[in-house]
Write a protein that holds these residues in place. Structure first.
Motif, PDB file in Angstrom:
ATOM      1  N   ALA A 125       0.841  -1.196   0.000  1.00  0.00           N
ATOM      2  CA  ALA A 125       0.000   0.000   0.000  1.00  0.00           C
ATOM      3  C   ALA A 125       0.879   1.250   0.000  1.00  0.00           C
ATOM      4  O   ALA A 125       1.966   1.266   0.561  1.00  0.00           O
ATOM      5  CB  ALA A 125      -0.918   0.001   1.217  1.00  0.00           C
ATOM      6  N   TRP A 126       0.403   2.286  -0.656  1.00  0.00           N
ATOM      7  CA  TRP A 126       1.158   3.534  -0.730  1.00  0.00           C
ATOM      8  C   TRP A 126       0.176   4.698  -0.803  1.00  0.00           C
ATOM      9  O   TRP A 126      -1.025   4.507  -0.988  1.00  0.00           O
ATOM     10  CB  TRP A 126       2.083   3.553  -1.948  1.00  0.00           C
ATOM     11  N   GLY A 127       0.699   5.889  -0.653  1.00  0.00           N
ATOM     12  CA  GLY A 127      -0.137   7.081  -0.730  1.00  0.00           C
ATOM     13  C   GLY A 127      -0.387   7.689   0.631  1.00  0.00           C
ATOM     14  O   GLY A 127      -0.056   7.128   1.680  1.00  0.00           O
ATOM     15  N   LYS A 128      -1.013   8.835   0.618  1.00  0.00           N
ATOM     16  CA  LYS A 128      -1.255   9.613   1.821  1.00  0.00           C
ATOM     17  C   LYS A 128      -2.266   8.929   2.730  1.00  0.00           C
ATOM     18  O   LYS A 128      -3.284   8.408   2.282  1.00  0.00           O
ATOM     19  CB  LYS A 128      -1.786  11.005   1.428  1.00  0.00           C
ATOM     20  N   ASN A 129      -1.957   8.910   4.011  1.00  0.00           N
ATOM     21  CA  ASN A 129      -2.920   8.453   5.012  1.00  0.00           C
ATOM     22  C   ASN A 129      -3.694   9.675   5.494  1.00  0.00           C
ATOM     23  O   ASN A 129      -3.152  10.544   6.168  1.00  0.00           O
ATOM     24  CB  ASN A 129      -2.188   7.788   6.180  1.00  0.00           C
ATOM     25  N   HIS A 130      -4.969   9.746   5.131  1.00  0.00           N
ATOM     26  CA  HIS A 130      -5.773  10.929   5.439  1.00  0.00           C
ATOM     27  C   HIS A 130      -6.195  10.915   6.906  1.00  0.00           C
ATOM     28  O   HIS A 130      -7.056  10.142   7.313  1.00  0.00           O
ATOM     29  CB  HIS A 130      -7.006  10.981   4.541  1.00  0.00           C
ATOM     30  N   THR A 131      -5.572  11.770   7.683  1.00  0.00           N
ATOM     31  CA  THR A 131      -5.912  11.870   9.103  1.00  0.00           C
ATOM     32  C   THR A 131      -6.663  13.159   9.420  1.00  0.00           C
ATOM     33  O   THR A 131      -7.096  13.359  10.552  1.00  0.00           O
ATOM     34  CB  THR A 131      -4.634  11.818   9.956  1.00  0.00           C
ATOM     35  N   ALA A 132      -6.802  14.052   8.449  1.00  0.00           N
ATOM     36  CA  ALA A 132      -7.506  15.320   8.677  1.00  0.00           C
ATOM     37  C   ALA A 132      -8.972  15.051   9.012  1.00  0.00           C
ATOM     38  O   ALA A 132      -9.575  14.081   8.546  1.00  0.00           O
ATOM     39  CB  ALA A 132      -7.406  16.206   7.445  1.00  0.00           C
ATOM     40  N   ASP A 133      -9.532  15.917   9.819  1.00  0.00           N
ATOM     41  CA  ASP A 133     -10.912  15.770  10.276  1.00  0.00           C
ATOM     42  C   ASP A 133     -11.822  16.594   9.361  1.00  0.00           C
ATOM     43  O   ASP A 133     -12.107  17.762   9.629  1.00  0.00           O
ATOM     44  CB  ASP A 133     -11.011  16.249  11.730  1.00  0.00           C
ATOM     45  N   TYR A 134     -12.294  15.995   8.266  1.00  0.00           N
ATOM     46  CA  TYR A 134     -13.114  16.715   7.284  1.00  0.00           C
ATOM     47  C   TYR A 134     -14.579  16.757   7.723  1.00  0.00           C
ATOM     48  O   TYR A 134     -15.089  15.850   8.381  1.00  0.00           O
ATOM     49  CB  TYR A 134     -13.020  16.035   5.917  1.00  0.00           C
ATOM     50  N   ASP A 135     -15.255  17.839   7.303  1.00  0.00           N
ATOM     51  CA  ASP A 135     -16.691  17.989   7.547  1.00  0.00           C
ATOM     52  C   ASP A 135     -17.507  17.578   6.323  1.00  0.00           C
ATOM     53  O   ASP A 135     -18.638  17.099   6.437  1.00  0.00           O
ATOM     54  CB  ASP A 135     -17.038  19.452   7.863  1.00  0.00           C
ATOM     55  N   VAL A 136     -16.920  17.801   5.123  1.00  0.00           N
ATOM     56  CA  VAL A 136     -17.647  17.580   3.868  1.00  0.00           C
ATOM     57  C   VAL A 136     -16.770  16.780   2.916  1.00  0.00           C
ATOM     58  O   VAL A 136     -15.576  17.053   2.767  1.00  0.00           O
ATOM     59  CB  VAL A 136     -18.045  18.915   3.207  1.00  0.00           C
ATOM     60  N   PHE A 137     -17.406  15.805   2.269  1.00  0.00           N
ATOM     61  CA  PHE A 137     -16.727  14.962   1.288  1.00  0.00           C
ATOM     62  C   PHE A 137     -17.476  15.089  -0.039  1.00  0.00           C
ATOM     63  O   PHE A 137     -18.708  14.973  -0.069  1.00  0.00           O
ATOM     64  CB  PHE A 137     -16.717  13.503   1.738  1.00  0.00           C
ATOM     65  N   ILE A 138     -16.736  15.322  -1.113  1.00  0.00           N
ATOM     66  CA  ILE A 138     -17.349  15.442  -2.436  1.00  0.00           C
ATOM     67  C   ILE A 138     -16.736  14.384  -3.343  1.00  0.00           C
ATOM     68  O   ILE A 138     -15.507  14.321  -3.498  1.00  0.00           O
ATOM     69  CB  ILE A 138     -17.130  16.839  -3.051  1.00  0.00           C
ATOM     70  N   ALA A 139     -17.585  13.557  -3.936  1.00  0.00           N
ATOM     71  CA  ALA A 139     -17.122  12.501  -4.840  1.00  0.00           C
ATOM     72  C   ALA A 139     -17.721  12.725  -6.213  1.00  0.00           C
ATOM     73  O   ALA A 139     -18.929  12.923  -6.357  1.00  0.00           O
ATOM     74  CB  ALA A 139     -17.534  11.125  -4.317  1.00  0.00           C
ATOM     75  N   GLY A 140     -16.861  12.679  -7.222  1.00  0.00           N
ATOM     76  CA  GLY A 140     -17.314  12.779  -8.599  1.00  0.00           C
ATOM     77  C   GLY A 140     -17.244  11.426  -9.274  1.00  0.00           C
ATOM     78  O   GLY A 140     -16.157  10.924  -9.555  1.00  0.00           O
ATOM     79  N   GLY A 141     -18.407  10.789  -9.513  1.00  0.00           N
ATOM     80  CA  GLY A 141     -18.440   9.498 -10.198  1.00  0.00           C
ATOM     81  C   GLY A 141     -17.659   8.431  -9.467  1.00  0.00           C
ATOM     82  O   GLY A 141     -17.846   8.193  -8.267  1.00  0.00           O
ATOM     83  N   ILE A 142     -16.717   7.779 -10.175  1.00  0.00           N
ATOM     84  CA  ILE A 142     -15.937   6.688  -9.603  1.00  0.00           C
ATOM     85  C   ILE A 142     -14.998   7.183  -8.515  1.00  0.00           C
ATOM     86  O   ILE A 142     -14.411   6.388  -7.763  1.00  0.00           O
ATOM     87  CB  ILE A 142     -15.156   5.936 -10.709  1.00  0.00           C
TER      88      ILE A 142
END
Length: 348
Positions: A125-142
């Motif tokens: 596995a690689w890439g950033k480990n998201h630890t930030a505390d987000y309020d809003v998530f936006i997903a576009g399609g896939i």
């Protein structure tokens, strides 16, 4: 995992490359030192999306929320590698869930050739480990495949919080999209999750819709195509407290070229020359010519395809970089996000 004593004995009996060959032929989820994974679940969501659950071998060292893995396979005699977002949270069995959009040679091979109990070679596995505390998530399609585990992580945090707050997911997609994870997301809505499904083509340009849905001064993360993310960023400019962007593809990000012209790629190690043009990504020219170049994400993120530009000029999509190199000033670049602007020579 084999002990060192056992490995030395087996290596005396059978070289590692021969060992790996027979493990692959027998579909055994083990290699000498390379991580592999057994497909324990295969589901065809529709004609364009497949979902896989993988059980990694003991060489796999685990993953963190928001990371990616690469799948490796031999397609039409060529070793190919593609990266995918891990769609589930870390777990004791190290099970990995992936949703794959069928749109290219490798994903078509996955749909055609991979079934339950198949064994695939995988990366760590690689890439950033998201630890930030987000309020809003936006997903576009896939892009939901990268956002989904982050939403689950955020909801789990709010369950344990002394003063839980609501979390918003804005899931935007075009007509015909299968709305991956819809039932799971709706089930999470009882735990302070506000889920909004909407037509992405209309929503990304509707500033009022976005700002009425997203509370002001929110911490936002958005994942979609480059053009999708750019539209979201324009609509939310000076509105959110933070806006993190993850581009899901490179379809709209390579620097435009006004006039098409032919160029030659010279491979210095093999002595080969390839004919292509200044509008074809360098990685595509290499793969189409059968050059065994390592590649993964095709987005300029994983750096697996990086190589050295000895002479010539290229343009890279990342920050629209222009790179020129001569013998006295060699440069490393990523062929997956690069266009040759002149005849070039590579250290391949």
């Amino acid at each position: 995992m084999l002990t060192e004593h056992t490995k030395r004995f087996l290596q005396w009996l059978c070289p590692p490359n021969v060992f790996d060959f027979w493990m692959s032929q027998c579909k055994i989820n083990y290699r000498w030192e390379t991580p592999t994974a057994k497909v324990v679940s295969y589901r065809l969501v529709n004609d364009s999306v497949i979902q896989l659950t993988l059980l990694p071998s003991q060489w796999f060292t685990g993953f963190q929320t928001g990371q990616h893995i690469s799948l490796i396979g031999v397609v039409n005699g060529i070793i190919m590698e593609r990266c995918y977002s891990i769609a589930n949270l870390p777990n004791s069995k190290n099970l990995i869930e992936l949703s794959v959009k069928v749109q290219g040679t490798f994903s078509q091979w996955l749909r055609r050739s991979i079934r339950k109990n198949s064994v695939l070679e995988i990366s760590q596995a690689w890439g950033k480990n998201h630890t930030a505390d987000y309020d809003v998530f936006i997903a576009g399609g896939i892009g939901i495949t990268a956002i989904y585990p982050l939403v689950k992580q955020a909801v789990a945090r709010q369950k344990d919080a002394l003063a839980p707050r609501s979390v918003t997911l804005l899931y935007l997609a075009g007509k015909g999209h299968p709305w991956i994870y819809k039932k799971s997301l709706e089930a999470l809505s009882v735990f302070n999750l506000n889920v909004v499904f909407a037509d992405g083509r209309e929503a990304i340009t509707d500033k009022n819709f976005l700002r009425n849905t997203i509370p002001r001064e929110s911490r936002v993360i958005c994942c979609g195509s480059a053009s999708f993310n750019q539209a979201i960023a324009r609509s939310l400019a000076d509105y959110t407290k933070a806006l993190d962007i993850e581009n899901f593809d490179n379809s709209a990000a390579i620097a435009p070229v006004t006039e098409k012209k032919n160029v030659t790629i010279t491979l210095l190690q093999s002595g080969r020359t390839l004919e292509t043009d200044n509008q074809t990504p360098v990685i595509s020219a290499l793969i189409n010519a059968g050059v065994p170049v390592k590649n993964g994400c095709r987005q300029g993120v994983c750096h697996q395809c990086s190589c050295q530009l000895e002479t010539g000029a290229i343009t890279q999509k990342r920050q629209q970089l222009s790179v020129r190199s001569a013998d006295a000033n060699k440069q490393s670049f990523q062929p997956c996000i690069a266009l040759a602007q002149s005849d070039i020579a590579l250290n391949l």
